[in-house]
Design an enzyme around this catalytic site. Structure first.
Site, PDB file in Angstrom:
ATOM      1  N   HIS A 203       0.832  -1.209   0.000  1.00 38.59           N
ATOM      2  CA  HIS A 203       0.000   0.000   0.000  1.00 38.59           C
ATOM      3  C   HIS A 203       0.865   1.257   0.000  1.00 38.59           C
ATOM      4  CE1 HIS A 203       0.254   1.134   4.376  1.00 38.59           C
ATOM      5  NE2 HIS A 203       0.381  -0.162   4.560  1.00 38.59           N
TER       6      HIS A 203
ATOM      7  N   HIS B  92       4.617   3.021  12.962  1.00 36.43           N
ATOM      8  CA  HIS B  92       3.726   4.184  13.095  1.00 36.43           C
ATOM      9  C   HIS B  92       4.362   5.321  13.880  1.00 36.43           C
ATOM     10  CE1 HIS B  92      -0.436   2.437  11.828  1.00 36.43           C
ATOM     11  NE2 HIS B  92       0.551   1.979  11.074  1.00 36.43           N
TER      12      HIS B  92
ATOM     13  N   GLU C 149      -5.300   1.207   2.749  1.00 41.43           N
ATOM     14  CA  GLU C 149      -4.981   0.210   3.761  1.00 41.43           C
ATOM     15  C   GLU C 149      -5.025   0.793   5.163  1.00 41.43           C
ATOM     16  OE1 GLU C 149      -2.632  -2.372   6.444  1.00 41.43           O
ATOM     17  OE2 GLU C 149      -2.327  -0.247   5.952  1.00 41.43           O
ATOM     18  N   GLU C 150      -4.526   2.017   5.342  1.00 37.50           N
ATOM     19  CA  GLU C 150      -4.402   2.575   6.696  1.00 37.50           C
ATOM     20  C   GLU C 150      -5.752   2.829   7.357  1.00 37.50           C
ATOM     21  OE1 GLU C 150      -1.917   2.523   8.435  1.00 37.50           O
ATOM     22  OE2 GLU C 150      -0.115   2.698   7.199  1.00 37.50           O
TER      23      GLU C 150
ATOM     24  N   ASP D 260       3.893  -6.178   3.265  1.00 39.48           N
ATOM     25  CA  ASP D 260       3.742  -5.073   4.213  1.00 39.48           C
ATOM     26  C   ASP D 260       4.857  -5.204   5.241  1.00 39.48           C
ATOM     27  OD1 ASP D 260       2.664  -2.903   5.640  1.00 39.48           O
ATOM     28  OD2 ASP D 260       0.607  -3.540   5.253  1.00 39.48           O
TER      29      ASP D 260
ATOM     30  N   ASP E 267       6.208   1.650   6.553  1.00 37.37           N
ATOM     31  CA  ASP E 267       4.894   1.020   6.421  1.00 37.37           C
ATOM     32  C   ASP E 267       4.041   1.944   5.555  1.00 37.37           C
ATOM     33  OD1 ASP E 267       2.400  -0.170   6.791  1.00 37.37           O
ATOM     34  OD2 ASP E 267       2.182   0.556   8.846  1.00 37.37           O
TER      35      ASP E 267
END
Length: 345
Positions: free
Chosen positions: A71, A322, A222-223, A242, A188
């Protein structure tokens, strides 16, 4: 597949992908760039209505179809309101670790097309002024954007053309160290998008054909949890590419490819996962098998949407997900090699 030039290609593509702001809901520019890049390589890529970019690659066996998916949407912020002093209150897009954003530079994209700069700050930003500068919570209620403009009121900000719903993109600060680490926000999952693009470039340069009809996919939601629901229909298998997780009770390092046996939705396909483990062992690829308790991927919404597709998940080990993330080129190369042998090239 010959990987002699792969690391330099990965570096170049990472720098390009990270230079394009693309929080979920604001991905048109990166989708446009992906279409341009893949068509320049000679692929007949296309984009669906939601922004996913799909690159079909004919295979030797056209009766069986597989896909890789990474993604390109990232975490971000959006203007929620404007204070009477001219600060921008925000809401999060996805789940950033908000304390890690205190002091980060950012860009605010107005709907007129003008881009402004600013800084993400605590509302108690100075130890010389606020008793709670070190203790005030770092969350949506207690943080704001300080604009790099002469504004003193809500009216001043509105006059610039900034309004509720404008996207706020914070600086990824992407670097590769001499020791081989990639340090950046949004590893990510832009690191894996760079791996997919590198794979496409190497296939074209070396005139390689995958074993089966293949779709290289770049998803854009995706997020926020539904990217996989908008991937191509009628796939036999999906290999999600991922990030791999690093931390408490996990085996993976930044120098390995992680094979996920189970995330918070449940187990991945047993046969596919076993095959990936066997391929890694057979080809000398440094890997670890892990379970991610706080993780979901594009496979989950794909299954929830009713698609009859087997799925597995791999990715390079990523530290501090994150937040201010880090991985290593050796982990990225391990993931790239496993992607290659999975496709039979």
């Amino acid at each position: 597949m010959n990987f002699s030039n792969a690391e330099e290609t990965i570096k170049e593509l990472c720098h390009k992908l990270y230079s394009i702001d693309s929080p979920t809901g604001f991905t048109d520019r990166i989708s446009d760039w992906l279409i341009h890049y893949t068509r320049e390589l000679g692929y007949d890529s296309y984009r669906n209505r939601l922004g996913n970019v799909i690159v079909p690659v004919p295979g030797k066996d056209r009766a069986h179809s597989v896909a890789l998916s990474a993604h390109v949407d990232t975490l971000g912020l959006m203007v929620r309101s404007i204070t009477s002093e001219g600060y921008l209150m925000f809401t999060t897009i996805g789940g950033p670790v908000l304390p890690s954003l205190d002091g980060e530079y950012c860009r605010i994209y107005s709907r007129s097309g003008k881009v402004f700069t600013g800084t993400v700050l605590s509302l108690s930003p100075a130890v010389h002024v606020f008793d709670d500068a070190n203790t005030r919570p770092r969350d949506e209620k207690n943080m704001a954007i300080r604009l790099d403009e002469e504004v003193h009121s809500k009216e001043d900000v509105l006059a610039l053309g900034i309004q509720t719903g404008d996207f706020i993109c914070y600086d990824p600060k992407t670097i590769f160290t001499e020791s081989g680490f990639l340090k950046s926000r949004f590893i990510d999952d832009k690191a894996c998008a760079a791996l997919e693009l590198t794979l496409l470039a190497l296939m074209r340069e070396q005139s390689l054909t995958p074993a089966h009809t293949t779709y290289i996919c770049f998803s854009t939601h995706e997020e926020i949890g539904y990217g996989g629901a908008t991937l191509p229909d009628a796939l036999d298998e999906l290999l999600v590419v991922d990030m791999g997780c690093i931390g408490d009770d996990l085996n993976c390092t930044e120098q390995q490819v992680s094979i996920c046996a189970k995330d918070n939705l449940g187990p991945y396909d047993y046969e596919m996962t076993s095959r990936l483990i066997d391929l890694s062992a057979e080809h000398g690829i440094d890997y670890a098998v892990d379970i991610y308790p706080h993780y979901g991927s594009d496979a989950g919404p794909m299954w929830r949407s009713g698609k009859d597709t087997k799925a597995a998940l791999i990715g390079p080990g990523v530290h501090a997900s994150h937040g201010m993330e880090r991985t290593h080129l050796s982990g990225m190369m391990a993931a790239l090699k496993l992607m290659s042998v999975y496709l039979g090239i």
